[in-house]
Each structure stands twice: as C-alpha cells, then as structure tokens.
Design an enzyme around this catalytic site. Structure first.
Site, mmCIF file in Angstrom:
data_model
loop_
_atom_site.group_PDB
_atom_site.id
_atom_site.type_symbol
_atom_site.label_atom_id
_atom_site.label_comp_id
_atom_site.label_asym_id
_atom_site.label_seq_id
_atom_site.Cartn_x
_atom_site.Cartn_y
_atom_site.Cartn_z
ATOM 1 C CG ASN A 9 -1.724 1.227 1.397
ATOM 2 O OD1 ASN A 9 -1.814 2.033 0.475
ATOM 3 N ND2 ASN A 9 -2.332 1.395 2.564
ATOM 4 C CD1 TRP A 10 3.594 0.951 -2.706
ATOM 5 C CD2 TRP A 10 3.539 1.934 -4.721
ATOM 6 N NE1 TRP A 10 4.275 0.137 -3.586
ATOM 7 C CE2 TRP A 10 4.254 0.718 -4.825
ATOM 8 C CE3 TRP A 10 3.378 2.723 -5.862
ATOM 9 C CZ2 TRP A 10 4.791 0.285 -6.040
ATOM 10 C CZ3 TRP A 10 3.922 2.281 -7.060
ATOM 11 C CH2 TRP A 10 4.625 1.078 -7.142
ATOM 12 C CE LYS A 11 0.034 3.370 4.782
ATOM 13 N NZ LYS A 11 -0.094 3.560 6.213
ATOM 14 C CG HIS A 97 -5.995 1.812 5.255
ATOM 15 N ND1 HIS A 97 -5.536 2.737 6.175
ATOM 16 C CD2 HIS A 97 -4.975 0.959 5.034
ATOM 17 C CE1 HIS A 97 -4.279 2.452 6.481
ATOM 18 N NE2 HIS A 97 -3.914 1.378 5.797
ATOM 19 C CD GLU A 99 -3.100 5.446 6.791
ATOM 20 O OE1 GLU A 99 -3.105 5.504 5.549
ATOM 21 O OE2 GLU A 99 -2.151 4.954 7.444
ATOM 22 C CD GLU A 169 -3.724 -2.666 7.367
ATOM 23 O OE1 GLU A 169 -2.636 -2.913 6.847
ATOM 24 O OE2 GLU A 169 -4.316 -1.592 7.194
ATOM 25 N N GLY A 175 2.151 2.095 10.825
ATOM 26 C CA GLY A 175 3.085 3.209 10.675
ATOM 27 C C GLY A 175 3.759 3.613 11.973
ATOM 28 C CB SER A 214 5.003 -1.881 12.063
ATOM 29 O OG SER A 214 4.547 -0.564 12.328
#
Ligand code: PEP
Length: 256
Positions: A9-11, A97, A99, A169, A175, A214
């Site tokens: 996941n490159w966000k 997700h 976020e 997650e 992160g 992580s």
C-alpha cells in the site's frame, strides 16, 4: 491450501517518476520462483494506476487501488468507480483502511457498499479491520473487529472464498513501528476465521486473512508462519523495493 498474498500500500507517496522506478526495481528484484508461490500486488495512488498497470502488463504482479466509490458513474465529483478501476487493469482494491475510517469518515455501511460494488465488477476487495489502542486496552478487540466484519460483509455472498480478502490491521501498529506479536495477531486472525465460518461455513477456510501493521523483513517470518496469517498488507516497507522483495521472498519460503 491458501496462496499467500503480499500487497504494498503505497498510500499518498511518490510522484509519477518515483512510482514507475519503484515498479521497475521490483520487477528486477522479484524472483519468478517466488511469484509462482505468492500473489503480489501494488497499490499506487489513483493517478498512477494506469501507467503502473502498463508496466505490469504481462507480469504476474497485480494492480490494486487504495479506495473506490460504489456508484458506476455520475455526478460524484472526485470519485472513481469499480468499473473505472477494472478498465485500467485493477484486480484488487483496499477498502475500509483505518486512515480512511479516521480521516475521511468511512463507515461500515460505506465499506459494505464498496465491497458489493467491487465484487460485482470482478474486483477483489481487501477489507481492512482492526482496533485502536484504547479499544484493545478496554478489552474490546473482538467486539470491534467482529462488528466491522459483520458490517462489511452484510449480504455479501461467499461461495469460493476468493470473493474478498480480509486484512487485520491493528490501528496501533500502522506506521508506528510497533508490530503485533505473532501470538496477538494469530489470536485475532483465528477469531476472524471463526466469524467467517459462522457466516459462510467451511468455505471460510479458503478466505485469505492478511496481517498489516509495521511489517518488515525482520518481523514477517514469525507472522506468516502462524496458521491463520496468509500474507501481508505492507505500508512503509513497500516503498523500498529491497524490503518489499524480501517480504515476498519470506512469504514464498515460509507461507501457507
Ligand atoms: C498500512 O497502511 O496498511 C500499513 C500496514 O502500514 P505500515 O506497514 O507502514 O504500518
């Protein structure tokens, strides 16, 4: 036998040049022998899906989107539909997700609409679930994860186990550099599998459940060797081709 899946996941990272050079570097590093055993996907920003997809054509690496809107087309400024994702070659899409839940107000009901729209377009949703630190400390992990699962999968059929993927997650591990222990992760993965079994019966054994939070080359072997951990959703470490390739290699060597 579940085939491992490792998705990067490159966000909201990389300009176009950076995304393309990351793919090129991955293509050089990923050994075809690993790719025979593991599904690998990358999720760049919407803008880069098409050019990244072109570089991936003819390779086994899958293209994944980071989000979607459930309608097919119309007056929905700023949104992208499952049909448009399919059109540029996406076969997977992350939904729910943490976020998106915390910064953009994503709800379980919205996740459910996205899941159904994606499946009907032939795209596999990667459905993210996970508790915050406060929820864990209050002993509410199974309540929270259970209700996120129930919400996301309301009226969603599962006949083969390949219709969707779940990603556990824990929010406190995303992160932060603080990874769940293999035992902590397995406990929740096993709970997720039982919940899916209660909904769908034996086919739940075919559903892939990824861990995310992580993940790095040095902690992944002990996670993937747990019974119900079938791969990883990788954020930070997916931005470095050497670290991401190493994670794929570990999945190929230690995976289910
Ligand atoms: C993620 O955002 O899905 C994620 C797991 O991030 P990280 O690997 O950086 O914790």
């Amino acid at each position: 036998m579940r085939r491992p899946l490792v998705c990067g996941n490159w966000k909201m990272h990389n300009d176009l040049r950076g995304s393309l050079s990351l793919v090129k570097s991955l293509l050089l590093r990923l050994d075809p022998v690993w790719l025979d055993k593991v599904d690998v996907a990358v999720a760049p920003v919407f803008l880069h899906l098409s050019p990244v997809g072109k570089l991936l054509e003819g390779t086994p690496i899958l293209l994944c989107a980071q989000d979607v809107f459930w309608e097919r087309e119309g007056a929905f400024t700023g949104e992208v539909s499952p049909y448009m994702l399919r059109d540029v070659g996406c076969s997977l899409c992350i939904v729910g997700h943490s976020e998106r839940r915390s910064y953009f107000g994503e709800t379980d009901e919205g996740v459910n609409r996205k899941v159904k729209a994606l499946i009907s377009e032939g795209i596999t949703p990667i459905i993210c679930v996970g508790e915050t630190l406060e929820e864990r400390e209050a002993g509410r992990v199974f309540d929270v994860v259970g209700s996120q699962l129930d919400g996301a999968l309301k009226n969603v059929e599962c006949c083969t186990g390949n219709e969707f993927v779940i990603a556990y997650e824990p929010v406190w591990a995303i992160g932060t550099g603080r990874v769940a222990t293999p035992e902590e992760a397995q406990e929740v993965h096993s709970f997720i599998r039982s919940r899916l079994e209660a909904m769908y019966g034996g086919v739940a054994r075919e559903v892939r459940i990824l861990y995310g939070g992580s993940v790095k080359p040095d902690n992944f072997a002990s996670l993937i060797s747990q019974e119900d951990i079938d791969g990883a959703l990788v954020g930070g470490a997916s931005l470095k081709s050497d670290a991401f390739s190493e994670i794929v290699k570990i999945a190929a060597l230690e995976g289910c």
